[in-house]
Design a protein around this motif. Structure first.
Motif, PDB file in Angstrom:
ATOM      1  N   ILE A   1     -10.563  -4.726 -25.462  1.00 60.99           N
ATOM      2  CA  ILE A   1     -10.973  -3.414 -24.750  1.00 60.99           C
ATOM      3  C   ILE A   1      -9.806  -3.015 -23.825  1.00 60.99           C
ATOM      4  O   ILE A   1      -9.731  -3.749 -22.970  1.00 60.99           O
ATOM      5  CB  ILE A   1     -12.385  -3.608 -24.194  1.00 60.99           C
ATOM      6  CG1 ILE A   1     -13.543  -3.998 -25.128  1.00 60.99           C
ATOM      7  CG2 ILE A   1     -12.823  -2.309 -23.477  1.00 60.99           C
ATOM      8  CD1 ILE A   1     -14.718  -4.204 -24.423  1.00 60.99           C
ATOM      9  N   PRO A   2      -9.246  -1.762 -23.923  1.00 52.71           N
ATOM     10  CA  PRO A   2      -8.326  -1.238 -23.180  1.00 52.71           C
ATOM     11  C   PRO A   2      -8.759  -0.657 -21.935  1.00 52.71           C
ATOM     12  O   PRO A   2      -8.984   0.697 -21.728  1.00 52.71           O
ATOM     13  CB  PRO A   2      -7.598  -0.396 -24.110  1.00 52.71           C
ATOM     14  CG  PRO A   2      -8.367   0.079 -25.240  1.00 52.71           C
ATOM     15  CD  PRO A   2      -9.467  -0.884 -25.198  1.00 52.71           C
ATOM     16  N   SER A   3      -9.013  -1.384 -20.993  1.00 54.08           N
ATOM     17  CA  SER A   3      -9.686  -0.747 -19.903  1.00 54.08           C
ATOM     18  C   SER A   3      -8.435   0.194 -19.085  1.00 54.08           C
ATOM     19  O   SER A   3      -8.780   1.044 -18.492  1.00 54.08           O
ATOM     20  CB  SER A   3      -9.959  -1.721 -18.613  1.00 54.08           C
ATOM     21  OG  SER A   3     -10.828  -2.828 -19.175  1.00 54.08           O
ATOM     22  N   SER A   4      -7.243   0.042 -19.253  1.00 53.74           N
ATOM     23  CA  SER A   4      -6.454   0.873 -19.015  1.00 53.74           C
ATOM     24  C   SER A   4      -6.635   2.421 -19.414  1.00 53.74           C
ATOM     25  O   SER A   4      -6.128   3.379 -18.557  1.00 53.74           O
ATOM     26  CB  SER A   4      -4.981   0.411 -19.240  1.00 53.74           C
ATOM     27  OG  SER A   4      -4.630   0.406 -20.704  1.00 53.74           O
ATOM     28  N   VAL A   5      -7.045   2.532 -20.550  1.00 57.03           N
ATOM     29  CA  VAL A   5      -7.310   3.617 -21.069  1.00 57.03           C
ATOM     30  C   VAL A   5      -8.216   4.454 -20.191  1.00 57.03           C
ATOM     31  O   VAL A   5      -8.003   5.741 -19.994  1.00 57.03           O
ATOM     32  CB  VAL A   5      -7.791   3.578 -22.605  1.00 57.03           C
ATOM     33  CG1 VAL A   5      -8.383   5.014 -23.099  1.00 57.03           C
ATOM     34  CG2 VAL A   5      -6.745   3.031 -23.659  1.00 57.03           C
ATOM     35  N   LEU A   6      -9.157   3.888 -19.638  1.00 60.07           N
ATOM     36  CA  LEU A   6     -10.169   4.548 -18.655  1.00 60.07           C
ATOM     37  C   LEU A   6      -9.477   5.131 -17.316  1.00 60.07           C
ATOM     38  O   LEU A   6      -9.891   6.044 -17.120  1.00 60.07           O
ATOM     39  CB  LEU A   6     -11.235   3.547 -18.267  1.00 60.07           C
ATOM     40  CG  LEU A   6     -12.254   3.178 -19.459  1.00 60.07           C
ATOM     41  CD1 LEU A   6     -13.208   2.150 -18.691  1.00 60.07           C
ATOM     42  CD2 LEU A   6     -12.975   4.328 -19.890  1.00 60.07           C
ATOM     43  N   ASN A   7      -8.369   4.398 -16.950  1.00 56.86           N
ATOM     44  CA  ASN A   7      -7.810   5.152 -15.818  1.00 56.86           C
ATOM     45  C   ASN A   7      -7.130   6.373 -16.279  1.00 56.86           C
ATOM     46  O   ASN A   7      -6.995   7.259 -15.455  1.00 56.86           O
ATOM     47  CB  ASN A   7      -6.678   4.181 -15.471  1.00 56.86           C
ATOM     48  CG  ASN A   7      -6.992   2.695 -14.911  1.00 56.86           C
ATOM     49  OD1 ASN A   7      -8.109   2.605 -14.102  1.00 56.86           O
ATOM     50  ND2 ASN A   7      -6.261   1.770 -15.313  1.00 56.86           N
ATOM     51  N   VAL A   8      -6.901   6.423 -17.332  1.00 62.47           N
ATOM     52  CA  VAL A   8      -6.102   7.902 -17.944  1.00 62.47           C
ATOM     53  C   VAL A   8      -7.163   8.858 -18.151  1.00 62.47           C
ATOM     54  O   VAL A   8      -7.226  10.076 -17.637  1.00 62.47           O
ATOM     55  CB  VAL A   8      -5.515   7.767 -19.277  1.00 62.47           C
ATOM     56  CG1 VAL A   8      -4.667   8.969 -19.802  1.00 62.47           C
ATOM     57  CG2 VAL A   8      -4.344   6.554 -19.027  1.00 62.47           C
ATOM     58  N   ILE A   9      -8.307   8.752 -18.844  1.00 62.66           N
ATOM     59  CA  ILE A   9      -9.425   9.499 -19.272  1.00 62.66           C
ATOM     60  C   ILE A   9     -10.434   9.739 -18.138  1.00 62.66           C
ATOM     61  O   ILE A   9     -11.146  10.783 -18.176  1.00 62.66           O
ATOM     62  CB  ILE A   9     -10.176   9.066 -20.471  1.00 62.66           C
ATOM     63  CG1 ILE A   9     -10.901   7.922 -20.197  1.00 62.66           C
ATOM     64  CG2 ILE A   9      -9.173   8.979 -21.707  1.00 62.66           C
ATOM     65  CD1 ILE A   9     -11.770   7.372 -21.327  1.00 62.66           C
ATOM     66  N   ALA A  10     -10.370   8.962 -17.251  1.00 59.89           N
ATOM     67  CA  ALA A  10     -11.148   8.940 -16.083  1.00 59.89           C
ATOM     68  C   ALA A  10     -11.414  10.410 -15.374  1.00 59.89           C
ATOM     69  O   ALA A  10     -12.652  11.104 -15.237  1.00 59.89           O
ATOM     70  CB  ALA A  10     -11.026   7.984 -14.865  1.00 59.89           C
ATOM     71  N   PRO A  11     -10.557  11.121 -15.178  1.00 58.79           N
ATOM     72  CA  PRO A  11     -10.860  12.518 -14.484  1.00 58.79           C
ATOM     73  C   PRO A  11     -10.926  13.671 -15.700  1.00 58.79           C
ATOM     74  O   PRO A  11     -11.156  14.776 -15.336  1.00 58.79           O
ATOM     75  CB  PRO A  11      -9.247  12.787 -13.977  1.00 58.79           C
ATOM     76  CG  PRO A  11      -8.331  12.025 -14.681  1.00 58.79           C
ATOM     77  CD  PRO A  11      -9.043  10.933 -15.212  1.00 58.79           C
TER      78      PRO A  11
END
Length: 278
Positions: free
Chosen positions: A23-33
């Protein structure tokens, strides 16, 4: 990530296939906003085995901090080898998300030796938090929840059409479950007339007394909950966990639904007669 950063506001749907890193948790950092994202689909093909449970936990926890108002959340994990150790993660962190009201599809399907820890209170909270669910799929190996929890979920989520989870069905507890949590919030809930699919993972079923009790009590309970439900699909059967009781429950439920319109409703004696007991 650099590609995603170039679409800070415009994306409404995002679907990724992840081959090696779980699971690419780092993706969430990008899509969070992202304010417009409504659909997130992740297909995980983890070459090293299943993603560890703590990776799932971190992902769900991180998801609660996003600004997205998701309508569809689908995470499906497939691996080319089994994990060395079974593991489990809690479902509860997802329920802390502030904007799940519009969630229509929720599919969390971890790998073959990773399971979801569920409780009845989790299901009650889900029913309150996501009243607009159409599809709920929590895989084959989640912690079994009670028939009462399923009943509250299905009746509160009026648009729910498909449910996949694990049940702990105890015939001798049905009468008590009908009165459990009988607070003002759950009183007067009407049957769900949209549910047409109930799919079970590894689900224990315990009954006392006669076989007739089994083929009457649970089918009647499910039919009262969802009158259009014609049977049960048990995905764990193909894995050697097939048990005759669930097949008989499904057959009796189908008989109830098919014949109700002809004679105004089958009683216990009619169902028993259909199975040759009277």
């Amino acid at each position: 990530e650099s590609l995603l950063i170039s679409h800070p506001d415009g994306l409404k749907e995002l679907s990724l296939i992840c081959h090696e890193h779980g699971i690419p948790s780092s993706v969430l950092n990008v899509i969070a906003p992202w304010p417009s994202l409504r659909s997130l689909t992740l297909n995980l093909f983890y070459a090293g085995g299943c993603s560890p449970a703590n990776t799932w936990s971190q992902f769900l926890t991180s998801l609660t901090h996003t600004n997205t108002r998701l309508e569809h959340l689908i995470i499906i994990e497939k691996s080319d080898s089994q994990c060395l150790q079974p593991s489990a993660f809690n479902f509860r962190p997802l329920l802390a998300h502030q904007s799940l009201t519009n969630l229509s599809t929720l599919v969390l399907f971890p790998g073959c030796t990773t399971s979801i820890i569920l409780t009845d209170p989790d299901i009650f909270t889900l029913a309150r938090t996501c009243p607009n669910l159409h599809i709920l799929d929590l895989g084959l190996w989640s912690t079994p929840v009670s028939l009462h929890a399923l009943n509250i979920l299905v009746r509160r989520c009026r648009e729910l059409r498909e449910v996949s989870l694990c049940l702990d069905a105890r015939v001798d507890a049905l009468e008590d479950s009908e009165h459990a949590d009988d607070d003002d919030e759950n009183q007067g809930l009407q049957p769900n007339t949209r549910l047409i699919k109930l799919e079970l993972g590894d689900s224990p079923i315990v009954y006392v007394g006669s076989w007739t009790e089994l083929t009457v009590s649970i089918p009647r309970f499910l039919h009262a909950m969802a009158p259009r439900l014609k049977g049960i699909t048990e995905r764990a059967w193909s894995h050697g966990a097939f048990s005759d009781p669930w097949q008989h429950v499904s057959d009796a439920l189908r008989m109830l639904t098919d014949e109700e319109g002809d004679d105004g409703g089958w009683g216990a004696r009619s169902i028993a007669r259909g199975f040759g007991y009277v």
